[in-house]
Design a protein around this motif. Sequence first.
Motif, short mmCIF file in Angstrom:
data_model
loop_
_atom_site.label_atom_id
_atom_site.label_comp_id
_atom_site.label_asym_id
_atom_site.label_seq_id
_atom_site.Cartn_x
_atom_site.Cartn_y
_atom_site.Cartn_z
N THR A 66 0.81 -1.21 0.00
CA THR A 66 0.00 0.00 0.00
C THR A 66 0.85 1.27 0.00
N TRP A 417 -3.54 4.68 21.74
CA TRP A 417 -2.64 5.80 21.95
C TRP A 417 -3.44 7.11 22.00
N TRP A 447 0.10 16.17 18.77
CA TRP A 447 0.64 14.89 19.24
C TRP A 447 1.06 14.96 20.70
N PRO B 34 -11.39 -2.66 13.64
CA PRO B 34 -11.20 -1.28 14.08
C PRO B 34 -10.34 -0.50 13.10
N GLY B 35 -10.65 0.78 12.91
CA GLY B 35 -9.85 1.64 12.06
C GLY B 35 -10.19 1.47 10.60
N GLU B 39 -6.69 5.82 8.73
CA GLU B 39 -6.00 5.72 10.01
C GLU B 39 -4.84 4.76 9.94
N ILE B 41 -2.97 3.93 7.37
CA ILE B 41 -1.83 4.43 6.60
C ILE B 41 -1.15 5.57 7.32
N GLN B 44 0.79 6.84 13.33
CA GLN B 44 0.91 7.82 14.39
C GLN B 44 0.55 9.22 13.88
N GLY B 45 0.64 9.40 12.56
CA GLY B 45 0.36 10.72 12.00
C GLY B 45 -1.12 11.01 11.80
N THR B 47 -3.89 12.60 12.74
CA THR B 47 -4.62 13.62 13.50
C THR B 47 -6.01 13.72 12.87
N GLU B 49 -7.55 16.01 11.65
CA GLU B 49 -7.56 16.84 10.45
C GLU B 49 -7.04 16.08 9.22
N THR B 50 -5.87 15.42 9.37
CA THR B 50 -5.31 14.70 8.22
C THR B 50 -6.21 13.53 7.85
N VAL B 53 -9.16 14.80 5.70
CA VAL B 53 -8.76 15.11 4.31
C VAL B 53 -8.59 13.82 3.52
N PHE B 54 -7.90 12.87 4.15
CA PHE B 54 -7.58 11.61 3.48
C PHE B 54 -8.86 10.83 3.16
N GLU B 57 -10.69 12.26 0.30
CA GLU B 57 -9.94 11.95 -0.91
C GLU B 57 -10.22 10.52 -1.39
N ALA B 85 -5.11 2.56 -1.53
CA ALA B 85 -3.87 3.06 -0.96
C ALA B 85 -2.99 3.74 -1.99
N LYS B 279 -3.96 -2.92 6.18
CA LYS B 279 -4.15 -1.50 5.87
C LYS B 279 -5.60 -1.19 5.54
#
Lengths: 529, 318
Positions: A66, A417, A447, B34-35, B39, B41, B44-45, B47, B49-50, B53-54, B57, B85, B279
Amino acid sequence: MDSKIDHIKEQLMSGRITRREFAQRLMVLGIAGTSAGTLLTWAEKTQAAGKRGGRLRAGIAHGSTTDTLDPATYENGYMSKINYAIHNHLGEVDHTGNMAPELAESWDAQNGAKTWVFNLRRGVEFHNGKTLDSDDVIASFQHHMGETKSPAKSLLKQVKSIRKDGKYTVVFELSGGNADFPFVASDYHIAIKQAWDGGKISPNDGIGTGPYVLKDMEMGVRFFGTRNPNYFKSDRGWFNELEMLSIVDPTARSNALATGEVDVIDRVDLKTAHLLARKSGIKVEETTGTKHYTFPMRTDTSPFDDNNVRLALKHAVNRDEIVEKVLFGHGVVGNDHPIAPSQPFHAATLAQRTYDPDKARFYAKKAGGIKVKLSAADAAFPGAVDAAVLYKEHAAAAGIEIEVVREPSDGYWSNVWMKKPWGACYWGGRPTEDWMFSTAYMGGASWNDTFWKNDRFDKLLIEARAETNQAKRREMYFEMQKIVSDKGGVVVPMFANYVFGTSDKVAHGTMAGNWDLDGDKFHERWWYS
Amino acid sequence: MIHILKIVTQRFALGLLTLFAISLIITFGVELLPGDLAEAILGQGATPETVKVFRTELGLDKPAHLRYLSWLYGMATGDMGVSLANKREISELIGIRLSNTIFLGGFAAAISIPLALFLGILAALYRNTLYDRVVNTFTLTSISFPEFFVAYILILFFAIKLGWFPGISNVSTNLSLGDKLYRSMLPAATLTLVVVAHMMRMTRAAIINLLASPYIEMVRLKGISPMKIILRHALPNALAPIVNVVAINLAYLVVGVVIVEVVFVYPGLGQLMVDSVSKRDIPVVQACSMIFASVYILLNLSADIISIVTNPRLLHPR
């Protein structure tokens, strides 16, 4: 004197210092003239510059079908290494942890570090022959700003405007002073790519200015590239060909190295690292960087809103044992703040917090007894569950009750988390103190996984960011580390080393520790001896 | 003949129904995990907001049943869609992986089926002798160990100690056939060891079963050699159960090899599916599971047809 010379000779040979540092240390020892000359010639021979040729084959612990070539989606070690193979950035972190120029030749801060002028290197060519200019740089930055899913978006929020000043100069206007902006502007996501018609980059074209030209790529399986004949660094990019395989299974990775199918693997299985090192023809090496493993507590949630609870838990963990048993000794103990010993402003004078059941008991009593749940999964870091169980045993000796909750690895980052009151987490770390603190410790940062807010800390953070006097900055960062360590919501029991294996035919200079495998630039910096 | 055609059409219709049911189960099964892809992909990044957007998209903001219906429509018109992906055509994505999987499965089948039949026939011929016991013990041992263990044992001896074969199978598309065979030798050998016991035992049992029947006794009384009895008279009648077992094992060689793929880093369809599940790349998961399910259905169908054709009683029912 002789033993000292031997010592620095050894350091040079093992690659812990460079030739320049070697010469400087000779000067410190008061050696000059002919004897210094002889030693330097020796040094020259020992650490001869790289040799061209060969195909480097690497087995990398990440990679998935992916993945995409779009720089805004890079999130794993495999894509990061491909990124550095085909792209360059404005600057790069060198082996001392400092920012060295790459596509930018130099930079200059003006107006209290609010205006940054980057002068681009001239005559750099993309793989398709186009020459790099300021339009490319601006388009590459804009890819991570505005409506985008790029993780670099929050980093670039401080950028008010970007404009070009001639063909080879780019000027950034920031909303506040930031003395570390070159680090931010060289974040690995912000790969410099070509601006096509319409002033946008084509994110998936795989074309950059980097040391290797992409020839063949199957996501999650294999990357194949050949040396960029026009690479602008004459002393880098030694291999004729680069092949990187995604080998996620640790045993398969060790097998690949042991049977000579690959020359380099990252993330050696720590349990068997000593066995792998015993095999002839294989070296196991490690670098200490900024990677650290943490147990963040939500300071907005009972009982972790009471600093006595936090202090009790910080004293109730035997860090040495966790480093010994979870990292198998491949790491160092942490001091409850995220700044690594290798970083320039690390507070080395701050007393190391040790396992002290009596103190833990004292704080626990002040808090009126402690009974908490600790959520962990190996998705947080390898061995997180084991570390949590050890923690529970250590704390039990201080009369603190910890219940370890084993969470599913699937969806850990979304469901556990920053959701559960106390969990496990890892940080690859950030190259600068400001970056690390702004990412996860500033009040309200997205974060900030401890939901912690300290006014004094936030004030110092903003001040230190714009401060250009290094001595004053050092003082501020020291105080901030102390505040996080004493009042923050995070337990940082350890910094983990990057441990990797190579064939003994592969040679390298002093390695950078900002990422795995020489800052993820092994393909550019190493060579066949 | 008409009888067979009727059966085949019936089975095809049932197969399509099964595929439809499977696609429903898979889609909503993955949906329950779950997810989602955004989320997974962003990791940890992720948020809020991201992620938002994703999701927009990707079209993940639409409800699940609408996404399923549009997928079903695409599938019915022969369009597998694109991977969420990386936006690549799924047919293209799967093409290389599927050919790798079929290559490995075919290679393993080419070794294991003749080997199993040969060993099984000999075991029936020399039943209860030392040879029979040794073959049985050996094949049952290799099937009883988990695949990854068998694989590691092979790697230990043939890749590390002897150095005859590579420890991982780095097969890329531009290799010659000989190179490809050489590099996939160990995974094929692992699969062979895993599947041979089942087929061998079934061959042996089916033949021995027939050897007790009166017509074989008649043949024996005529003075025909034991080998000929088995090959000429017993085997053709024993084919039906053997073919069924072979079909099941062939299906296994295509759909059940993910562990072997991981151990040998072999870029097959199983790894693609595991990656996609983790994923939450639902269109790819659906496409993979459709292929796996079709393989099962088709192989079972052909096994049934072969057993009907080889059995006159079934071919010409009264």
